[in-house]
Scaffold this motif. Structure first.
Motif, PDB file in Angstrom:
ATOM      1  N   VAL A  30      -5.207  -0.070  -9.250  1.00 26.67           N
ATOM      2  CA  VAL A  30      -4.059   0.696  -9.721  1.00 26.67           C
ATOM      3  C   VAL A  30      -2.780  -0.105  -9.552  1.00 26.67           C
ATOM      4  CG1 VAL A  30      -2.714   2.808  -9.400  1.00 26.67           C
ATOM      5  CG2 VAL A  30      -5.210   2.886  -9.223  1.00 26.67           C
ATOM      6  N   SER A  31      -2.657  -0.804  -8.428  1.00 20.83           N
ATOM      7  CA  SER A  31      -1.474  -1.628  -8.199  1.00 20.83           C
ATOM      8  C   SER A  31      -1.320  -2.703  -9.264  1.00 20.83           C
ATOM      9  CB  SER A  31      -1.557  -2.271  -6.808  1.00 20.83           C
ATOM     10  OG  SER A  31      -0.441  -3.101  -6.569  1.00 20.83           O
ATOM     11  N   VAL A  70       5.947   2.827  -6.294  1.00 20.81           N
ATOM     12  CA  VAL A  70       4.856   3.756  -5.999  1.00 20.81           C
ATOM     13  C   VAL A  70       4.166   3.338  -4.703  1.00 20.81           C
ATOM     14  CG1 VAL A  70       2.692   4.751  -6.820  1.00 20.81           C
ATOM     15  CG2 VAL A  70       4.485   4.137  -8.470  1.00 20.81           C
ATOM     16  N   LEU A  71       4.055   4.261  -3.770  1.00 20.62           N
ATOM     17  CA  LEU A  71       3.243   4.054  -2.579  1.00 20.62           C
ATOM     18  C   LEU A  71       1.801   4.408  -2.904  1.00 20.62           C
ATOM     19  CD1 LEU A  71       2.827   3.657   0.541  1.00 20.62           C
ATOM     20  CD2 LEU A  71       3.221   6.134   0.727  1.00 20.62           C
ATOM     21  N   VAL A  94       8.782  -4.035   4.190  1.00 18.63           N
ATOM     22  CA  VAL A  94       8.776  -4.319   2.750  1.00 18.63           C
ATOM     23  C   VAL A  94       9.697  -3.326   2.061  1.00 18.63           C
ATOM     24  CG1 VAL A  94       7.371  -4.393   0.661  1.00 18.63           C
ATOM     25  CG2 VAL A  94       6.424  -5.224   2.823  1.00 18.63           C
ATOM     26  N   GLN A  95      10.554  -3.831   1.203  1.00 15.09           N
ATOM     27  CA  GLN A  95      11.466  -2.965   0.466  1.00 15.09           C
ATOM     28  C   GLN A  95      10.815  -2.507  -0.828  1.00 15.09           C
ATOM     29  OE1 GLN A  95      14.691  -2.230   1.693  1.00 15.09           O
ATOM     30  NE2 GLN A  95      14.596  -0.620   0.133  1.00 15.09           N
ATOM     31  N   LEU A  96      10.561  -1.212  -0.937  1.00 17.53           N
ATOM     32  CA  LEU A  96      10.012  -0.649  -2.166  1.00 17.53           C
ATOM     33  C   LEU A  96      11.185  -0.161  -3.011  1.00 17.53           C
ATOM     34  CD1 LEU A  96       7.350   0.017  -3.632  1.00 17.53           C
ATOM     35  CD2 LEU A  96       7.438   2.290  -2.591  1.00 17.53           C
ATOM     36  N   PRO A  97      11.402  -0.752  -4.175  1.00 18.09           N
ATOM     37  CA  PRO A  97      12.578  -0.387  -4.966  1.00 18.09           C
ATOM     38  C   PRO A  97      12.467   1.021  -5.542  1.00 18.09           C
ATOM     39  CG  PRO A  97      11.171  -1.858  -6.218  1.00 18.09           C
ATOM     40  CD  PRO A  97      10.593  -1.792  -4.836  1.00 18.09           C
ATOM     41  N   PRO A  98      13.592   1.632  -5.896  1.00 22.65           N
ATOM     42  CA  PRO A  98      13.544   2.937  -6.567  1.00 22.65           C
ATOM     43  C   PRO A  98      12.629   2.858  -7.792  1.00 22.65           C
ATOM     44  CG  PRO A  98      15.785   2.401  -5.948  1.00 22.65           C
ATOM     45  CD  PRO A  98      14.975   1.176  -5.667  1.00 22.65           C
ATOM     46  N   SER A 106       4.811  -1.405  -6.789  1.00 27.47           N
ATOM     47  CA  SER A 106       4.003  -0.542  -5.924  1.00 27.47           C
ATOM     48  C   SER A 106       3.790  -1.245  -4.590  1.00 27.47           C
ATOM     49  CB  SER A 106       2.654  -0.222  -6.572  1.00 27.47           C
ATOM     50  OG  SER A 106       1.865  -1.381  -6.706  1.00 27.47           O
ATOM     51  N   LEU A 107       3.415  -0.460  -3.606  1.00 32.07           N
ATOM     52  CA  LEU A 107       3.080  -0.980  -2.285  1.00 32.07           C
ATOM     53  C   LEU A 107       1.800  -0.316  -1.830  1.00 32.07           C
ATOM     54  CD1 LEU A 107       3.749  -2.614   0.273  1.00 32.07           C
ATOM     55  CD2 LEU A 107       5.037  -0.624   1.085  1.00 32.07           C
TER      56      LEU A 107
END
Length: 210
Positions: free
Chosen positions: A50-51, A138-139, A131-135, A61-62
């Motif tokens: 999925v990632s 998806v987690l 880790v910076q997940l941007p706006p 995604s993270l």
């Protein structure tokens, strides 16, 4: 439940497309997805698919595995190395997951997520960087017994195995955990409450409903 045959690759693409159209229930900028399943069901492999499908569609995604948030061995094995109750309710550090993963992804959060906390091999802190997940990111959280913790997921995916398939595909050294999954099926009913259910008794030929 009506299941349709599908390949793993198509499943990754299908779930990614669904996520592109999904809005976070809390109104924040991040989607939170559960990929739930026993270790023998390999939900982490689906998370990777999925990632990758999201990446090719320009979506960040993270992937976070709950095995990176195990409690220290002194707590996991306080009642022995094969205590089913401890495995069911006490192996995973849910407090750390709330603090380090879900908290930063609340609507007013920073998006700065810790991808793992504890190394079960060395039984020491991983000291991983945040880790910076941007706006819009998806987690993708994968692991066993995810759906009975009340985590705030926007989409839940359960990779299901029949009792016989689960026993066949679980290593002998981990067979003692099987009663925990029977209890999970009875008390939580993941195949009934998940948004998407994947039957993976034959790992080469999955089927899904959702």
């Amino acid at each position: 439940m009506r299941l349709e045959a599908i390949t793993w690759e198509r499943l990754g693409d299908t779930l990614a497309e669904r996520l592109l159209d999904l809005k976070p229930a809390d109104g924040g900028p991040w989607l939170k997805v559960a990929l739930d399943g026993a270790p023998a069901a390999r939900p982490g492999e689906l998370a990777v698919l999925v990632s990758e499908a999201l990446r090719t569609r320009g979506r960040s995604s993270l992937t976070v595995g709950t095995e990176g948030f195990l409690r220290p061995a002194s707590l996991r094995f306080e009642y022995g190395h094969r205590d089913v109750e401890a495995y069911y309710s006490g192996w995973f550090d849910t407090g750390a997951l709330w603090r380090e993963v879900f908290g930063p992804l609340e609507p007013d959060g920073t998006g700065r997520v810790l991808p793992d906390l504890w190394d079960p091999v060395t039984d020491r802190a991983t000291r991983s960087d945040y880790v910076q997940l941007p706006p819009g990111g998806v987690l993708l959280m994968h692991g066993p017994l995810l759906l009975h913790h009340w985590f705030p997921f926007d989409l839940t995916v359960h990779v299901s195995l029949s009792r016989g398939a689960l026993r066949r595909r679980t290593p002998e050294s981990e067979q003692w955990t099987l009663p925990a999954f029977e209890r999970y099926d009875s008390e939580t009913g993941p195949a009934a409450c998940a948004d998407v259910v994947i039957r993976a008794d034959d790992p080469r030929h999955p089927a899904w409903s959702g």
